[in-house]
Write an enzyme that holds these catalytic residues in place. Structure first.
Site, PDB file in Angstrom:
ATOM      1  N   GLU A 137     -43.196 -56.518 -20.959  1.00  0.00           N
ATOM      2  CA  GLU A 137     -43.841 -55.123 -20.719  1.00  0.00           C
ATOM      3  C   GLU A 137     -45.298 -55.020 -19.932  1.00  0.00           C
ATOM      4  O   GLU A 137     -45.543 -53.882 -19.543  1.00  0.00           O
ATOM      5  CB  GLU A 137     -43.635 -54.395 -22.159  1.00  0.00           C
TER       6      GLU A 137
ATOM      7  N   LYS B 203     -35.828 -42.092 -31.198  1.00  0.00           N
ATOM      8  CA  LYS B 203     -34.437 -42.114 -30.718  1.00  0.00           C
ATOM      9  C   LYS B 203     -33.356 -40.903 -30.864  1.00  0.00           C
ATOM     10  O   LYS B 203     -32.891 -40.492 -30.191  1.00  0.00           O
ATOM     11  CB  LYS B 203     -33.687 -43.266 -31.506  1.00  0.00           C
TER      12      LYS B 203
ATOM     13  N   PHE C 176     -36.774 -51.147 -38.689  1.00  0.00           N
ATOM     14  CA  PHE C 176     -36.594 -52.186 -37.563  1.00  0.00           C
ATOM     15  C   PHE C 176     -37.375 -51.950 -36.403  1.00  0.00           C
ATOM     16  O   PHE C 176     -37.086 -50.941 -35.654  1.00  0.00           O
ATOM     17  CB  PHE C 176     -35.293 -52.667 -37.312  1.00  0.00           C
ATOM     18  N   GLN C 177     -38.104 -52.630 -35.897  1.00  0.00           N
ATOM     19  CA  GLN C 177     -39.095 -52.501 -34.497  1.00  0.00           C
ATOM     20  C   GLN C 177     -39.730 -51.201 -34.632  1.00  0.00           C
ATOM     21  O   GLN C 177     -40.178 -50.510 -33.552  1.00  0.00           O
ATOM     22  CB  GLN C 177     -37.930 -52.541 -33.286  1.00  0.00           C
TER      23      GLN C 177
ATOM     24  N   MET D  31     -64.472 -69.461 -13.214  1.00  0.00           N
ATOM     25  CA  MET D  31     -65.655 -68.266 -13.808  1.00  0.00           C
ATOM     26  C   MET D  31     -66.137 -68.614 -15.169  1.00  0.00           C
ATOM     27  O   MET D  31     -67.331 -68.662 -15.234  1.00  0.00           O
ATOM     28  CB  MET D  31     -64.763 -67.036 -13.676  1.00  0.00           C
TER      29      MET D  31
HETATM   30  C1  LIG Z   1     -65.114 -60.993 -13.200  1.00  0.00           C
HETATM   31  C2  LIG Z   1     -65.819 -59.732 -12.992  1.00  0.00           C
HETATM   32  C3  LIG Z   1     -66.816 -59.647 -12.307  1.00  0.00           C
HETATM   33  C4  LIG Z   1     -67.307 -58.450 -11.758  1.00  0.00           C
HETATM   34  N1  LIG Z   1     -68.437 -58.235 -11.087  1.00  0.00           N
HETATM   35  C5  LIG Z   1     -68.718 -57.084 -10.538  1.00  0.00           C
HETATM   36  C6  LIG Z   1     -69.924 -56.753  -9.682  1.00  0.00           C
HETATM   37  O1  LIG Z   1     -70.337 -57.880  -8.967  1.00  0.00           O
HETATM   38  N2  LIG Z   1     -70.107 -55.811  -8.978  1.00  0.00           N
HETATM   39  C7  LIG Z   1     -69.104 -54.718  -9.307  1.00  0.00           C
HETATM   40  O2  LIG Z   1     -69.338 -53.939  -8.758  1.00  0.00           O
HETATM   41  N3  LIG Z   1     -68.345 -54.687 -10.318  1.00  0.00           N
HETATM   42  C8  LIG Z   1     -68.004 -56.101 -10.848  1.00  0.00           C
HETATM   43  N4  LIG Z   1     -66.915 -56.070 -11.712  1.00  0.00           N
HETATM   44  C9  LIG Z   1     -66.295 -54.796 -12.058  1.00  0.00           C
HETATM   45  C10 LIG Z   1     -66.962 -53.859 -12.987  1.00  0.00           C
HETATM   46  O3  LIG Z   1     -66.610 -54.417 -14.580  1.00  0.00           O
HETATM   47  C11 LIG Z   1     -66.428 -52.556 -13.083  1.00  0.00           C
HETATM   48  O4  LIG Z   1     -65.047 -52.524 -13.296  1.00  0.00           O
HETATM   49  C12 LIG Z   1     -67.089 -51.851 -12.020  1.00  0.00           C
HETATM   50  O5  LIG Z   1     -68.103 -52.004 -11.760  1.00  0.00           O
HETATM   51  C13 LIG Z   1     -66.701 -50.246 -12.191  1.00  0.00           C
HETATM   52  O6  LIG Z   1     -66.665 -49.612 -10.843  1.00  0.00           O
HETATM   53  P1  LIG Z   1     -66.971 -48.024 -10.747  1.00  0.00           P
HETATM   54  O7  LIG Z   1     -68.379 -47.947 -11.277  1.00  0.00           O
HETATM   55  O8  LIG Z   1     -66.693 -47.694  -9.151  1.00  0.00           O
HETATM   56  O9  LIG Z   1     -66.288 -47.280 -11.774  1.00  0.00           O
HETATM   57  P2  LIG Z   1     -64.592 -47.003 -11.895  1.00  0.00           P
HETATM   58  O10 LIG Z   1     -64.272 -47.892 -13.103  1.00  0.00           O
HETATM   59  O11 LIG Z   1     -63.780 -47.260 -10.890  1.00  0.00           O
HETATM   60  O12 LIG Z   1     -64.813 -45.640 -12.519  1.00  0.00           O
HETATM   61  C14 LIG Z   1     -64.611 -44.531 -11.562  1.00  0.00           C
HETATM   62  C15 LIG Z   1     -65.855 -43.416 -11.961  1.00  0.00           C
HETATM   63  O13 LIG Z   1     -65.500 -42.203 -11.112  1.00  0.00           O
HETATM   64  C16 LIG Z   1     -65.361 -41.232 -11.773  1.00  0.00           C
HETATM   65  N5  LIG Z   1     -64.168 -40.630 -11.087  1.00  0.00           N
HETATM   66  C17 LIG Z   1     -62.713 -40.835 -11.560  1.00  0.00           C
HETATM   67  N6  LIG Z   1     -62.188 -39.735 -10.510  1.00  0.00           N
HETATM   68  C18 LIG Z   1     -63.023 -39.159 -10.017  1.00  0.00           C
HETATM   69  C19 LIG Z   1     -63.038 -38.034  -8.910  1.00  0.00           C
HETATM   70  N7  LIG Z   1     -62.104 -37.569  -8.523  1.00  0.00           N
HETATM   71  N8  LIG Z   1     -64.043 -37.628  -8.383  1.00  0.00           N
HETATM   72  C20 LIG Z   1     -65.177 -37.910  -9.032  1.00  0.00           C
HETATM   73  N9  LIG Z   1     -65.578 -39.019  -9.783  1.00  0.00           N
HETATM   74  C21 LIG Z   1     -64.266 -39.565 -10.240  1.00  0.00           C
HETATM   75  C22 LIG Z   1     -64.822 -41.793 -13.296  1.00  0.00           C
HETATM   76  O14 LIG Z   1     -65.030 -40.779 -14.256  1.00  0.00           O
HETATM   77  C23 LIG Z   1     -65.769 -42.934 -13.361  1.00  0.00           C
HETATM   78  O15 LIG Z   1     -66.987 -42.686 -13.908  1.00  0.00           O
HETATM   79  C24 LIG Z   1     -66.573 -57.332 -12.348  1.00  0.00           C
HETATM   80  C25 LIG Z   1     -65.251 -57.417 -12.785  1.00  0.00           C
HETATM   81  C26 LIG Z   1     -64.800 -58.738 -13.291  1.00  0.00           C
HETATM   82  C27 LIG Z   1     -63.745 -58.670 -13.969  1.00  0.00           C
HETATM   83  C1  LIG Z   2     -56.422 -62.234 -20.291  1.00  0.00           C
HETATM   84  C2  LIG Z   2     -57.895 -62.840 -20.370  1.00  0.00           C
HETATM   85  N1  LIG Z   2     -58.334 -63.878 -21.039  1.00  0.00           N
HETATM   86  C3  LIG Z   2     -59.326 -64.414 -20.940  1.00  0.00           C
HETATM   87  C4  LIG Z   2     -60.195 -63.933 -20.005  1.00  0.00           C
HETATM   88  C5  LIG Z   2     -61.663 -64.768 -19.499  1.00  0.00           C
HETATM   89  N2  LIG Z   2     -61.675 -65.263 -18.463  1.00  0.00           N
HETATM   90  C6  LIG Z   2     -62.308 -64.528 -17.127  1.00  0.00           C
HETATM   91  S1  LIG Z   2     -62.173 -65.475 -15.847  1.00  0.00           S
HETATM   92  C7  LIG Z   2     -61.354 -66.647 -16.682  1.00  0.00           C
HETATM   93  C8  LIG Z   2     -60.782 -67.999 -15.893  1.00  0.00           C
HETATM   94  C9  LIG Z   2     -60.051 -67.663 -14.811  1.00  0.00           C
HETATM   95  O1  LIG Z   2     -59.391 -68.813 -14.138  1.00  0.00           O
HETATM   96  P1  LIG Z   2     -58.742 -68.945 -12.739  1.00  0.00           P
HETATM   97  O2  LIG Z   2     -57.617 -67.857 -12.703  1.00  0.00           O
HETATM   98  O3  LIG Z   2     -58.293 -70.293 -12.629  1.00  0.00           O
HETATM   99  O4  LIG Z   2     -59.832 -68.255 -11.789  1.00  0.00           O
HETATM  100  P2  LIG Z   2     -60.861 -68.908 -11.262  1.00  0.00           P
HETATM  101  O5  LIG Z   2     -62.120 -68.371 -11.760  1.00  0.00           O
HETATM  102  O6  LIG Z   2     -60.957 -70.480 -11.412  1.00  0.00           O
HETATM  103  O7  LIG Z   2     -61.073 -68.581  -9.821  1.00  0.00           O
HETATM  104  C10 LIG Z   2     -61.244 -66.489 -17.973  1.00  0.00           C
HETATM  105  C11 LIG Z   2     -60.087 -67.548 -19.096  1.00  0.00           C
HETATM  106  C12 LIG Z   2     -59.863 -63.049 -19.366  1.00  0.00           C
HETATM  107  N3  LIG Z   2     -60.614 -62.230 -18.258  1.00  0.00           N
HETATM  108  N4  LIG Z   2     -58.651 -62.288 -19.356  1.00  0.00           N
END
Ligand SMILES: Cc1cc2nc3c(=O)[nH]c(=O)nc-3n(C[C@H](O)[C@H](O)[C@H](O)COP(=O)(O)OP(=O)(O)OC[C@H]3O[C@@H](n4cnc5c(N)ncnc54)[C@H](O)[C@@H]3O)c2cc1C
Ligand SMILES: Cc1ncc(C[n+]2csc(CCOP(=O)(O)OP(=O)(O)O)c2C)c(N)n1
Ligand SMILES: [Mg+2]
Lengths: 592, 172
Positions: free
Chosen positions: A54, A166, A116-117, A488
């Protein structure tokens, strides 16, 4: 109002979905939703895609939604079906993806009896959704479905759960058409013109302007991205995108400084740090983007356009708040820009660009690939080749990712020219997102090339969906950057925890080629740089789903990197560069 | 303009008009607990004759930036019609009611009754050994009364929390 026809709740549900324009449901059956599955069996208008878990149904619906701009629909059973969906719901909530998730529930007279469930689905999903409903009477069903679609797609989009006991889907009731207006929920989409005028006045006198655009521009639709492109080109201002905003502005345009933030480019982060007027559009000042808050863009006056008032002044105080849809606000900005006769500070802006160009000249994303036969593949090079080879094809390309270093390298080295072609889990960072999301994208775009850029650890979190790909003959390509580490996390351990690689080695990996084979897909492997292009070509030529296992440098780190708790001008650059940042403070160690 | 450097705390009385649907109170409370906001007092009751809308009054505290954020977060809940910051939007009246049980005899009992009288508290129940006082007023007045009762046999307190409304012709 046509109240004459009496139908079962399940028939009402399907009719309401059809009236909402739904073509596809991603789901998984069970006892509580049997009447709905029975009704699905007896119609042809809506297609059901049977997933293998899911959580994957929700991610697939997210991929479908993000790549089409429509609402994604999910159907799961009560109890474990609903709880399995929760990760997907939170993912959609964090990334503002419109989803309607139908959950089965025990019959109304058993609710609260530990039947159940049974699970308290509305209780569990309240903080996981934009809104949720428990439908208690079949008469309310059609209205609630119409309302749920309206709530999911209006304002800041998000997931909505409808919990369906249901008996409610069995009981007969009349159908109600969709209401034109929602009774209370009416998000503001039109900008205040006084604020737009203030914004333009500020921008016109800027010496060091900067535009920071995010996922909200993608949410606002392709017209908003087109308006953004127009505005940037008419102003001549530099622009950066967040991870979620990639594709909102064409990456090949010289105004584009690349992504900003923790793994953003040197030029984007230094321009954020040094600017005097900052225009933020549909971006939420996430901590991955701002770094240390009290050192974030310290000298700028800030304008923030966002459809959600709670995004404004949440983390960073701004001078000009504008609550509006990004597309409407950009159209108003363009109009006002033309109407306001004040000339821009041409000389100052040219100087600003000269600064930016020196930062750019640093080439912060440079890496060195050993091109000799047998050379170890650099992960950045694998993505660069994937980009160049797919670009040369005359095909529409969609990229999804899992979570980790590979995700960041994909964001840095794959260039997006258009919105809705890049799907990644940004806010929640859900490993296991990419494969099911790619599945949803491929369902929506059967002829397109859909690639999941994966890590060997993440891909195992929803690998069972290879079965779904086989069943529906979805030719999704899984491109694994296999560094045999949770890279990472390993990188943080190297930089912050004395290279103690606690539990981050990917032990006992499956043979991905055999695994692909077992799932009726094609398995490919590249071990050295000389094998890479052939594998990419073979992958792209294959008519079925593919897992391409690309062995990459296990020790590679993702740079630039702003360590937790540091400021934009304290970036760590890679081994290609001498200059290094200031390291991590004690407070930084406590951050994620 | 809220400033992130402004760390002074203020108290805010916020009124929220909501659709009276199942779970709406859980949504509001979940918002406060999930985001770590303070609830100093919370009251809720239907306010329309048809029972379709309820009014929630919340007394909270935080920096201006946090209070603005609380209002914005409340405002984006789907069943919320309107959010009013009574503390900021102009003069308002805020009242709560308390039932206070005092157990004692002799001189203490006489003194409790005398103080109750100066506070205009009503005696709503009495036995030879106890009183239940009913007192309505501003939170500070109730606090002061309860404080005084501490030395006079205070046994139990039941308070309603704050109900508030704007002064004059202003409505929500
Ligand atoms: C491993 C990892 C590393 C990351 N490193 C980075 C990084 O280096 N740099 C980076 O940028 N991010 C990074 N992120 C992502 C970060 O965590 C955020 O998800 C991201 O920065 C959010 O993007 P955003 O500000 O564009 O907002 P979003 O999450 O896309 O939110 C959208 C915003 O726009 C608004 N909005 C929605 N619809 C509309 C509309 N129609 N008109 C006007 N406004 C609207 C919402 O209210 C909200 O405030 C990383 C994520 C991970 C998992
Ligand atoms: C569901 C979930 N569990 C744990 C994490 C923490 N986490 C972030 S990156 C990462 C490693 C990912 O490894 P891989 O898919 O091999 O990517 P790589 O960084 O090696 O490119 C982990 C464990 C997460 N982001 N999501
Ligand atoms: Mg890995």
């Amino acid at each position: 109002m046509s109240a004459e026809l009496i139908q079962s709740g399940a028939e009402i549900l399907l009719r309401a979905l059809k009236d909402q324009g739904v073509e596809v449901i991603f789901g998984y059956p069970g006892g509580a939703v049997l009447p709905i599955y029975d009704a699905i069996f007896q119609q042809n208008a809506i297609r059901h895609i049977l997933v293998r878990h899911e959580q994957a149904a929700v991610h697939a619906a997210e991929g479908y939604a993000r790549s089409t701009g429509r609402v994604g629909v999910v159907l799961v059973t009560s109890g474990p079906g609903a709880t399995n969906a929760v990760t997907g719901l939170v993912d959609a909530l964090m990334d503002s993806i419109p989803i309607v998730c139908l959950t089965g529930q025990v019959p109304t007279h058993l609710i609260g009896n530990d039947a159940f469930q049974e699970a308290d689905t509305t209780g569990i999903t309240r903080p996981a959704t934009k809104h949720n409903y428990l439908v208690k009477r079949a008469e309310d069903l059609a209205r609630v479905v119409h309302e749920a679609f309206y709530v999911a797609r209006s304002g800041r989009p998000g997931p909505v759960v409808i919990d369906l006991p249901k008996d409610v889907v069995i009981n007969p009731a009349p159908y109600t058409e969709a209401a034109v207006m929602h009774p209370t929920y009416r998000p503001q989409t039109e900008p205040d013109h006084g604020q737009i005028a203030r914004a333009v006045a500020l921008l016109k006198q800027a010496h060091r302007p900067m535009i920071y655009a995010g996922g909200g521009v993608i949410n606002a639709g392709p017209e908003a991205a087109a308006a953004l492109t127009k505005f940037v080109r008419m102003t001549g201002f530099p622009i950066t995108n967040t991870l979620m905003g990639l594709g909102a502005f064409p990456a090949s345009d010289p105004h584009f400084l690349g992504m900003l933030g923790m793994h953003g480019t040197y030029e984007a982060n230094l321009a954020m740090h040094g600017c005097d007027v900052l225009l933020a559009i549909g971006a939420r000042f996430d901590d991955r983007v701002t770094g240390r808050l009290n050192a974030f863009s310290p000298d700028s006056q800030k304008i923030h356009i966002d459809i959600d008032g709670s995004s404004i002044n949440k983390n960073v105080p701004v001078e000009v708040p504008i609550v509006a849809d990004a597309g409407r606000a950009l159209a108003a900005l363009i109009e006002q820009w033309n109407a306001d006769p004040t000339p821009v500070e041409t000389g100052a802006i040219a100087t600003w660009w000269r600064h930016i160009d020196t930062w750019r000249a640093k080439g912060c994303l440079t890496f060195t690939q050993d091109m000799r036969r047998g050379g170890v593949i650099k992960p950045q090079y694998a993505i660069q080749r994937l980009y160049e080879i797919t670009k040369a094809l005359d095909r529409e390309v969609f990229i999804t990712t899992e979570v980790g270093q590979h995700q960041m390298w994909a964001a840095q080295h794959f260039k997006f020219e258009r919105p809705n072609h890049w799907m990644t889990s940004g806010g929640l960072g859900t490993m296991g997102y990419g494969l099911p999301a790619a599945m949803g994208v491929q369902i929506a775009h059967p002829d397109a090339l859909v690639i999941d850029i994966a890590g060997e650890a993440s891909i195992q979190m929803n690998i069972q969906e290879m079965g779904t790909l086989a069943q529906y003959r979805l030719p999704v390509k899984v491109f694994i950057l296999n560094n045999q580490y949770m890279g990472m996390v390993r990188q943080w351990q190297e930089l912050l925890h004395g290279s103690r690689y606690s539990e981050t080695y990917s032990e006992a990996l499956p043979d991905f080629v055999k695994l692909a084979d077992a799932y009726h897909a094609k398995g490919l492997q590249a071990r050295t740089v000389d094998e890479l292009d052939d594998v990419i070509h073979a992958m792209l030529a294959c008519p079925t789903a593919v897992i391409a296992d690309i062995a990459v440098d296990q020790a590679e780190n993702c740079f630039p990197m702003i360590p937790s708790g540091a400021a934009h001008n304290q970036m760590l650059l890679g081994p290609e560069h001498e200059e290094s940042g200031h390291g991590v403070t004690d407070e930084g160690l406590a951050l994620v | 303009m809220p400033s992130s450097h402004d760390t002074t705390q203020r108290s805010a009385t916020i009124s929220v008009l909501v659709d009276n649907e199942a779970g709406v109170l859980a949504r509001v409370i979940g918002l406060f607990s999930g985001r770590g906001y303070n609830i100093d007092s919370l009251t809720v009751a239907p306010v329309e004759r048809d029972g379709k809308q309820s009014r929630i009054n919340i007394v909270t505290s935080g920096t201006s930036m946090v209070i603005e954020q609380i209002k914005a977060q409340l405002d984006r809940l789907v069943p919320v019609h309107r959010v009013a910051d009574l503390t900021q939007e102009g003069p308002h009246v805020a009242r709560e009611m308390a039932l206070i049980k005092v157990i004692g005899t002799g001189e203490m009992r006489v003194e409790a009754l005398r103080i109750a009288d100066t506070f205009r508290a009503r005696v709503v129940d009495t036995t030879v050994g106890s009183f239940v006082f009913e007192l309505t007023g501003a939170t500070e007045k109730l606090d002061a009364f309860i404080d005084l009762m501490h030395g006079l046999g205070l046994a139990e307190v039941s308070r309603t929390g704050v109900a508030a409304i704007a002064r004059g012709t202003r409505v929500m």
